[in-house]
Design a protein around this motif. Structure first.
Motif, PDB file in Angstrom:
ATOM      1  N   ARG A  93      54.071  27.193  72.280  1.00  0.00           N
ATOM      2  CA  ARG A  93      54.330  27.368  70.850  1.00  0.00           C
ATOM      3  C   ARG A  93      54.058  26.091  70.049  1.00  0.00           C
ATOM      4  NH1 ARG A  93      59.778  28.616  70.530  1.00  0.00           N
ATOM      5  NH2 ARG A  93      60.076  28.378  72.754  1.00  0.00           N
ATOM      6  N   GLY A  94      53.494  25.072  70.721  1.00  0.00           N
ATOM      7  CA  GLY A  94      53.055  23.868  70.026  1.00  0.00           C
ATOM      8  C   GLY A  94      54.119  22.823  69.808  1.00  0.00           C
ATOM      9  N   VAL A  95      55.232  22.935  70.498  1.00  0.00           N
ATOM     10  CA  VAL A  95      56.321  21.966  70.345  1.00  0.00           C
ATOM     11  C   VAL A  95      56.151  20.861  71.383  1.00  0.00           C
ATOM     12  CG1 VAL A  95      58.824  21.625  70.407  1.00  0.00           C
ATOM     13  CG2 VAL A  95      57.874  23.779  69.533  1.00  0.00           C
ATOM     14  N   GLN A  96      56.102  19.620  70.928  1.00  0.00           N
ATOM     15  CA  GLN A  96      55.972  18.487  71.843  1.00  0.00           C
ATOM     16  C   GLN A  96      57.326  18.190  72.476  1.00  0.00           C
ATOM     17  OE1 GLN A  96      52.920  16.867  72.571  1.00  0.00           O
ATOM     18  NE2 GLN A  96      54.241  16.291  74.260  1.00  0.00           N
ATOM     19  N   ILE A  97      57.325  17.988  73.771  1.00  0.00           N
ATOM     20  CA  ILE A  97      58.557  17.728  74.520  1.00  0.00           C
ATOM     21  C   ILE A  97      58.432  16.369  75.195  1.00  0.00           C
ATOM     22  CG2 ILE A  97      60.105  18.596  76.322  1.00  0.00           C
ATOM     23  CD1 ILE A  97      58.737  21.287  76.054  1.00  0.00           C
ATOM     24  N   GLU A  98      59.552  15.705  75.347  1.00  0.00           N
ATOM     25  CA  GLU A  98      59.579  14.417  76.028  1.00  0.00           C
ATOM     26  C   GLU A  98      59.130  14.580  77.474  1.00  0.00           C
ATOM     27  OE1 GLU A  98      62.972  11.273  77.554  1.00  0.00           O
ATOM     28  OE2 GLU A  98      63.409  12.525  75.825  1.00  0.00           O
ATOM     29  N   SER A  99      58.195  13.744  77.910  1.00  0.00           N
ATOM     30  CA  SER A  99      57.703  13.825  79.288  1.00  0.00           C
ATOM     31  C   SER A  99      58.836  13.561  80.269  1.00  0.00           C
ATOM     32  CB  SER A  99      56.572  12.826  79.512  1.00  0.00           C
ATOM     33  OG  SER A  99      55.391  13.302  78.923  1.00  0.00           O
ATOM     34  N   GLY A 100      58.765  14.260  81.391  1.00  0.00           N
ATOM     35  CA  GLY A 100      59.782  14.134  82.426  1.00  0.00           C
ATOM     36  C   GLY A 100      60.963  15.065  82.240  1.00  0.00           C
ATOM     37  N   LEU A 101      61.065  15.712  81.078  1.00  0.00           N
ATOM     38  CA  LEU A 101      62.179  16.620  80.807  1.00  0.00           C
ATOM     39  C   LEU A 101      62.070  17.850  81.695  1.00  0.00           C
ATOM     40  CD1 LEU A 101      64.607  17.428  78.929  1.00  0.00           C
ATOM     41  CD2 LEU A 101      62.916  18.626  77.540  1.00  0.00           C
ATOM     42  N   ARG A 102      63.160  18.235  82.320  1.00  0.00           N
ATOM     43  CA  ARG A 102      63.198  19.471  83.113  1.00  0.00           C
ATOM     44  C   ARG A 102      64.345  20.315  82.563  1.00  0.00           C
ATOM     45  NH1 ARG A 102      60.071  19.237  87.826  1.00  0.00           N
ATOM     46  NH2 ARG A 102      60.016  21.477  87.493  1.00  0.00           N
ATOM     47  N   LEU A 103      64.137  21.604  82.483  1.00  0.00           N
ATOM     48  CA  LEU A 103      65.150  22.533  81.976  1.00  0.00           C
ATOM     49  C   LEU A 103      65.668  23.383  83.127  1.00  0.00           C
ATOM     50  CD1 LEU A 103      63.314  23.667  78.701  1.00  0.00           C
ATOM     51  CD2 LEU A 103      65.088  21.932  78.937  1.00  0.00           C
ATOM     52  N   LEU A 104      66.370  22.750  84.041  1.00  0.00           N
ATOM     53  CA  LEU A 104      66.795  23.443  85.260  1.00  0.00           C
ATOM     54  C   LEU A 104      68.275  23.787  85.230  1.00  0.00           C
ATOM     55  CD1 LEU A 104      64.958  21.370  88.009  1.00  0.00           C
ATOM     56  CD2 LEU A 104      64.241  23.507  86.955  1.00  0.00           C
ATOM     57  N   TYR A 105      68.552  25.049  85.487  1.00  0.00           N
ATOM     58  CA  TYR A 105      69.919  25.480  85.775  1.00  0.00           C
ATOM     59  C   TYR A 105      69.855  26.235  87.089  1.00  0.00           C
ATOM     60  CZ  TYR A 105      74.117  28.171  86.193  1.00  0.00           C
ATOM     61  OH  TYR A 105      75.267  28.717  86.704  1.00  0.00           O
ATOM     62  N   GLU A 106      70.606  25.772  88.063  1.00  0.00           N
ATOM     63  CA  GLU A 106      70.595  26.422  89.375  1.00  0.00           C
ATOM     64  C   GLU A 106      71.861  27.243  89.558  1.00  0.00           C
ATOM     65  OE1 GLU A 106      68.858  24.335  92.849  1.00  0.00           O
ATOM     66  OE2 GLU A 106      70.832  24.661  93.757  1.00  0.00           O
ATOM     67  N   THR A 107      71.661  28.533  89.789  1.00  0.00           N
ATOM     68  CA  THR A 107      72.778  29.410  90.117  1.00  0.00           C
ATOM     69  C   THR A 107      73.524  28.803  91.307  1.00  0.00           C
ATOM     70  OG1 THR A 107      71.527  31.348  89.408  1.00  0.00           O
ATOM     71  CG2 THR A 107      73.366  31.744  90.914  1.00  0.00           C
ATOM     72  N   PRO A 108      74.851  28.745  91.280  1.00  0.00           N
ATOM     73  CA  PRO A 108      75.582  28.186  92.434  1.00  0.00           C
ATOM     74  C   PRO A 108      75.235  28.971  93.709  1.00  0.00           C
ATOM     75  CG  PRO A 108      77.051  28.456  90.562  1.00  0.00           C
ATOM     76  CD  PRO A 108      75.763  29.135  90.202  1.00  0.00           C
ATOM     77  N   TRP A 109      74.507  28.328  94.601  1.00  0.00           N
ATOM     78  CA  TRP A 109      74.018  29.028  95.787  1.00  0.00           C
ATOM     79  C   TRP A 109      75.152  29.449  96.716  1.00  0.00           C
ATOM     80  CZ3 TRP A 109      75.058  26.599 100.394  1.00  0.00           C
ATOM     81  CH2 TRP A 109      75.297  25.218 100.348  1.00  0.00           C
ATOM     82  N   GLU A 110      76.277  28.759  96.638  1.00  0.00           N
ATOM     83  CA  GLU A 110      77.414  29.125  97.499  1.00  0.00           C
ATOM     84  C   GLU A 110      77.952  30.515  97.162  1.00  0.00           C
ATOM     85  OE1 GLU A 110      77.409  24.657  96.740  1.00  0.00           O
ATOM     86  OE2 GLU A 110      77.289  26.457  95.507  1.00  0.00           O
ATOM     87  N   GLU A 111      77.679  30.982  95.951  1.00  0.00           N
ATOM     88  CA  GLU A 111      78.148  32.302  95.524  1.00  0.00           C
ATOM     89  C   GLU A 111      77.228  33.429  95.988  1.00  0.00           C
ATOM     90  OE1 GLU A 111      78.717  32.136  91.289  1.00  0.00           O
ATOM     91  OE2 GLU A 111      80.124  30.452  91.436  1.00  0.00           O
ATOM     92  N   ILE A 112      76.052  33.080  96.490  1.00  0.00           N
ATOM     93  CA  ILE A 112      75.114  34.093  96.988  1.00  0.00           C
ATOM     94  C   ILE A 112      75.410  34.309  98.466  1.00  0.00           C
ATOM     95  CG2 ILE A 112      72.688  34.687  97.319  1.00  0.00           C
ATOM     96  CD1 ILE A 112      72.033  32.774  94.988  1.00  0.00           C
ATOM     97  N   GLN A 113      75.952  35.470  98.792  1.00  0.00           N
ATOM     98  CA  GLN A 113      76.429  35.736 100.152  1.00  0.00           C
ATOM     99  C   GLN A 113      75.732  36.906 100.844  1.00  0.00           C
ATOM    100  OE1 GLN A 113      79.413  34.105 101.624  1.00  0.00           O
ATOM    101  NE2 GLN A 113      78.983  32.612 100.028  1.00  0.00           N
ATOM    102  N   THR A 114      75.043  37.752 100.087  1.00  0.00           N
ATOM    103  CA  THR A 114      74.469  38.965 100.659  1.00  0.00           C
ATOM    104  C   THR A 114      72.999  39.122 100.264  1.00  0.00           C
ATOM    105  OG1 THR A 114      75.004  40.379  98.752  1.00  0.00           O
ATOM    106  CG2 THR A 114      76.719  40.119 100.460  1.00  0.00           C
ATOM    107  N   VAL A 115      72.295  39.969 101.005  1.00  0.00           N
ATOM    108  CA  VAL A 115      70.904  40.281 100.674  1.00  0.00           C
ATOM    109  C   VAL A 115      70.834  40.929  99.292  1.00  0.00           C
ATOM    110  CG1 VAL A 115      68.915  41.712 101.308  1.00  0.00           C
ATOM    111  CG2 VAL A 115      70.174  40.473 103.077  1.00  0.00           C
ATOM    112  N   GLN A 116      71.806  41.759  98.978  1.00  0.00           N
ATOM    113  CA  GLN A 116      71.833  42.406  97.670  1.00  0.00           C
ATOM    114  C   GLN A 116      71.909  41.364  96.549  1.00  0.00           C
ATOM    115  OE1 GLN A 116      75.064  45.180  97.102  1.00  0.00           O
ATOM    116  NE2 GLN A 116      74.241  45.918  95.165  1.00  0.00           N
TER     117      GLN A 116
END
Length: 195
Positions: free
Chosen positions: A93-116
């Motif tokens: 969309r043409g918006v300049q972003i600061e280099s090195g910026l990451r937009l990461l949110y990781e779901t707490p993996w400990e809460e994932i317990q099943t294949v479902q």
């Protein structure tokens, strides 16, 4: 499947921009779908017992070579896919972003317990990534760049989105190995109970 040939980049035989030069914005949705399909395929024989199994991984930074669980890898991969899809959307969309910026949110993996739960996380992540692609204008601003790492150099929205897909491809063998080890472990455990 798109993979990143880091050896070609390190040796100077190719740049990251060279590796993605044939990819257009219309290729991103099918490439994203293929990446998720490949993840699902690599874990297709997983059971609930596989999801939280701690594998042996000689490349692990841990002293005891304890690897990441399947849940941990899935949480990591989906965070990278969504984060880079979000960055790519902003760049497109043409918006300049600061280099090195990451937009990461990781779901707490400990809460994932099943294949479902794994499948639900993958479905949600694919929906999110496709939704970010829906925000791209036509035509996208491909002259807006960001640098995520010096080795890769500046990249536009297409490069940013594809970087996540290339990152995911580096984990396919890891996912298969986690499933393989867990199924062997569980089979031996069940055989021991029968004795």
């Amino acid at each position: 499947m798109f993979t990143i040939d880091f050896s070609a980049i390190r040796s100077g035989k190719a740049t990251y921009a060279d590796l993605i030069s044939h990819i257009g914005s219309k290729d991103l949705r099918p490439s994203t779908a293929k990446a998720f399909e490949a993840v699902r395929s690599s874990i297709s024989s997983a059971t609930d017992g596989v999801v939280t199994f701690v594998p042996h991984d000689p490349q692990s930074p841990e002293d005891d070579e304890r690897g990441w669980t399947l849940a941990h890898v899935i949480a990591h991969l989906t965070a990278v896919l969504e984060g880079d899809a979000a960055l790519a959307s902003v760049l497109a969309r043409g918006v300049q972003i600061e280099s090195g910026l990451r937009l990461l949110y990781e779901t707490p993996w400990e809460e994932i317990q099943t294949v479902q739960q794994v499948q639900a996380r993958l479905a949600e992540s694919q929906r999110i990534c496709h939704a970010y692609l829906d925000t791209w204008p036509e035509p996208p601003h491909l002259d807006t760049m960001i640098t995520l790492g010096s080795l890769l150099g500046p990249m536009n929205a297409i490069g940013t989105h594809m970087f996540a897909i290339g990152h995911v491809s580096m984990h396919y063998d890891q996912l298969k190995e986690i499933v393989r080890q867990a199924l062997i472990f569980n089979r031996h455990k069940n055989e021991g109970k029968k004795m």
